[in-house]
Scaffold this active site. Structure first.
Site, mmCIF file in Angstrom:
data_model
loop_
_atom_site.group_PDB
_atom_site.id
_atom_site.type_symbol
_atom_site.label_atom_id
_atom_site.label_comp_id
_atom_site.label_asym_id
_atom_site.label_seq_id
_atom_site.Cartn_x
_atom_site.Cartn_y
_atom_site.Cartn_z
ATOM 1 N N GLU A 273 0.867 -1.181 0.000
ATOM 2 C CA GLU A 273 0.000 0.000 0.000
ATOM 3 C C GLU A 273 0.899 1.225 0.000
ATOM 4 O O GLU A 273 1.927 1.257 0.682
ATOM 5 C CB GLU A 273 -0.892 0.024 1.245
ATOM 6 N N GLU A 278 -1.787 11.243 4.399
ATOM 7 C CA GLU A 278 -2.657 10.930 5.535
ATOM 8 C C GLU A 278 -2.508 12.044 6.571
ATOM 9 O O GLU A 278 -1.399 12.490 6.849
ATOM 10 C CB GLU A 278 -2.280 9.591 6.168
#
Length: 299
Positions: A273, A278
């Site tokens: 991933e 974020e």
């Protein structure tokens, strides 16, 4: 009587500096031979690795030199070439990268972008893999203008039409509701395919709402994916995103990330991933970029 002082010539005796010879290294990288002529013996093994990094695009810390021998002990990065047993005038060395570097092709090979689901090659640029690697590190800025090899855009959305997101490019991901409420994730939101995402005045809005969509979940939100879009999956490429984040507060966790379209190496995180962005609500001033793999992951 006091002893007479000793008279000496007012001169400084300097220790002779060692003389270093020049060494020619002939390094083999796969099918290529990299000639490194005239290297000063004062260079360290690490210096040589950095030079080879420029020639192969393999990071220096992952370069392994096979064929060099130390006069005493084992070869290490701090050791100078003068401390190695070299067969002058040319020392043959094998350069070995780590297995993940096998993804980098030879500089003369044309690069292709693949659709991960069908693995059908789609030629989108004349860049070589070498040029892609250098461009990704910002070392070839402006290179495309000078060479006449421009980037080719394969997916773009500038959100010009008000209303729901363009269904040909974006799909609401709601299947995640099957696992985001488990004991590992414990998310308190329901991902919907309705009003939590819309386009207005050239902006895609993704909203988290406190609207009690179910008796057990007080919030609703949305996840959008390009996985079903034409050219919405990439193996190689460059991604640019312009996004504005909500004011940070505990509970919010906006993210822009990439997941494999096929879990060929196993369930997450074994197949990887890449988190482009974020922002965890309790650290409003911190924006993270992360890579998750089997060896680079912390639960």
């Amino acid at each position: 009587p006091a002893p007479a002082p000793t008279l000496v010539d007012d001169a400084v005796v300097k220790e002779a500096e060692p003389e270093f010879r020049r060494v020619n290294l002939s390094c083999k990288w796969r099918d290529r031979v990299i000639e490194l002529p005239g290297l000063d013996e004062s260079l360290t093994v690490e210096d040589v690795k950095i030079i080879i990094e420029e020639e192969t695009s393999v990071p220096a810390e992952r370069v392994k030199l096979v064929g060099l021998k130390a006069s005493v002990g084992r070869v290490n990065d701090d050791m100078r070439l003068a401390d190695l047993v070299l067969k002058l005038p040319t020392q043959k060395v094998i350069v070995m990268g780590t297995p993940d570097e096998e993804l980098l092709r030879e500089p003369s090979s044309p690069v292709e972008i693949f659709d991960d689901l069908s693995d059908r090659p789609i030629q989108v640029t004349k860049y070589t893999a070498w040029e892609w690697a250098r461009c990704s590190r910002g070392e070839l800025d402006g290179f495309n203008e000078d060479s006449g090899k421009p980037w080719k855009c394969v997916f773009v959305d500038t959100f010009l039409v008000d209303g729901p997101p363009d269904a040909s490019k974006w799909a609401f991901q709601t299947d995640c509701n099957a696992w985001v409420h488990d004991q590992h994730h414990r998310e308190r939101q329901l991902y919907t395919d309705k009003e939590n995402a819309h386009v207005e005045n050239g902006v895609l809005y993704i909203e988290a709402r406190r609207d009690q969509p179910t008796p057990d979940l007080p919030y609703s939100s949305a996840r959008l994916t390009t996985r079903d879009a034409a050219h919405g999956r990439w193996r190689y490429g460059r991604v640019e995103v312009c996004a504005k984040l909500p004011p940070g507060k505990p509970g919010l966790w906006p993210a822009i990330w990439m997941m494999p379209s096929r879990s060929v190496y196993g369930k997450w995180p074994l197949s990887g991933e890449i988190d482009l962005m974020e922002n965890v609500g309790w650290e409003p001033g911190v924006v993270r970029a992360s890579i998750h793999t089997a060896k680079n992951h912390r639960r």
